[in-house]
Design an enzyme around this catalytic site. Structure first.
Site, PDB file in Angstrom:
ATOM      1  N   LYS A 144       0.748  -1.190   0.053  1.00 47.99           N
ATOM      2  CA  LYS A 144       0.139  -0.155   0.702  1.00 47.99           C
ATOM      3  C   LYS A 144       0.486   1.828   0.351  1.00 47.99           C
ATOM      4  O   LYS A 144       0.308   2.557  -0.843  1.00 47.99           O
ATOM      5  CB  LYS A 144      -0.766   0.183   1.254  1.00 47.99           C
ATOM      6  CG  LYS A 144      -2.188  -0.773   0.853  1.00 47.99           C
ATOM      7  CD  LYS A 144      -3.221  -0.978   2.379  1.00 47.99           C
ATOM      8  CE  LYS A 144      -4.499  -1.857   1.630  1.00 47.99           C
ATOM      9  NZ  LYS A 144      -5.647  -1.209   2.870  1.00 47.99           N
ATOM     10  N   ASP A 203      -9.439   3.405   1.600  1.00 47.51           N
ATOM     11  CA  ASP A 203      -9.697   2.486   2.293  1.00 47.51           C
ATOM     12  C   ASP A 203     -10.507   3.688   3.682  1.00 47.51           C
ATOM     13  O   ASP A 203     -11.124   3.316   4.869  1.00 47.51           O
ATOM     14  CB  ASP A 203      -8.585   2.365   3.121  1.00 47.51           C
ATOM     15  CG  ASP A 203      -8.312   0.953   3.012  1.00 47.51           C
ATOM     16  OD1 ASP A 203      -9.204   0.094   2.396  1.00 47.51           O
ATOM     17  OD2 ASP A 203      -7.120   0.670   3.097  1.00 47.51           O
TER      18      ASP A 203
END
Ligand code: ATR
Length: 271
Positions: free
Chosen positions: A68, A104
């Site tokens: 990420k 997210d």
């Protein structure tokens, strides 16, 4: 019709629900040319992976642990959320530019924004990558946030960076917070801590408990919260929230929340 390929890149991928959910919703929408794959790519092959995305008919991708943060330098542009969090969980094309987004944050916020509870303060357990997106969301909602982590140095670094309060791991039970969020892996299926909980006392100072673990949907932490009459939010909500935003970015179509949650609940129970 040209094929359009999507997928998730991570290492290891283990029990990711993303292929199941996105392929199911492609079918629901009648997208016969779209396919979502699982790509377990180790860190030393990440640059090759991004080159492949640029060469092949890959229309978008989900990015998970451990890529990420490390994927960001390979991309042409980052959204404001991805830049602020310093992490990307979604790749998509903006014209000829390979762009990184972080869904997210909005996935985490979605059930809090939809719920009727008034939340002014939060205690966040854990100070890893997931915790960063969570704290970012809490700050965006104007919620006063305190961070608590097993190792003090990591908590201090995160608190300094994100400008939050801090409480030691040992003193977590004395914190007064409307919302408790677990971002540690304690209680996660497949983790060595599966069946464990980060909270071993009563929850009298807490109103709502949010565990970002989605497998199992009801962790030991949430089970305790339910038994104590707290409002509980399962990690499945965050998972579906981030996936819905990815689906919108990639297809312009809506993934409906309720059927997606029901589908995943059944999938997990069937496993
Ligand atoms: P992610 O990046 O996915 O959030 P991570 O970096 O492994 O995952 O972070 C998980 C967090 O959970 C860490 O802050 C970790 O605490 P440490 O900094 O002390 O390692 C915390 N964590 C992991 N296992 C834990 C355990 N058994 N008890 C308490 N905290 C734990």
């Amino acid at each position: 019709m040209k094929p359009q390929i999507y997928g998730i890149v991570g290492h290891p991928l283990g029990h990711s629900l993303s292929p199941t959910l996105h392929n199911h919703w492609f079918c629901e929408c009648g997208f016969e040319n779209k396919l979502y794959c699982a790509w377990p790519i180790p860190p030393d092959k990440l640059d090759d992976f991004v080159r492949a995305v640029r060469l092949l008919p890959i229309s978008g991708a989900s990015v998970t642990i451990p890529h990420k943060e490390t994927i960001t330098p390979y991309l042409d542009e980052l959204s404001p959320a991805a830049r602020q969090v310093g992490a990307v969980n979604t790749l998509y094309w903006r014209g000829d530019s390979l762009a990184g987004e972080n869904t997210d944050v909005c996935g985490f916020m979605a059930p809090l924004l939809a719920g009727g509870e008034s939340i002014n303060s939060a205690l966040v357990l854990g100070a890893g990558g997931a915790s960063r997106a969570v704290i970012h969301g809490l700050k965006e909602m104007g919620i006063k946030t305190t961070i608590c982590n097993r190792s003090r140095d990591k908590a201090e670094a995160m608190a300094k960076d994100m400008k939050t309060d801090i409480i030691s791991w040992e003193k977590r039970y004395s914190a007064q917070a409307d919302l408790l969020v677990n971002t540690t892996p304690l209680g996660m299926h497949g983790d060595k801590t599966g069946g464990e909980t980060p909270w071993e006392k009563d929850m009298r100072r807490i109103k709502t408990v949010y565990d970002i673990i989605y497998n199992p949907p009801c962790t030991p932490l949430l089970k305790q919260a339910e038994e104590e009459g707290k409002t509980v939010i399962s990690g499945l909500e965050m998972f579906v929230g981030q996936a819905r935003e990815q689906f919108r970015i990639w297809t312009g179509q809506k993934m409906d929340r309720e059927p997606a949650l029901t589908f995943l609940g059944k999938t997990l129970r069937g496993k």
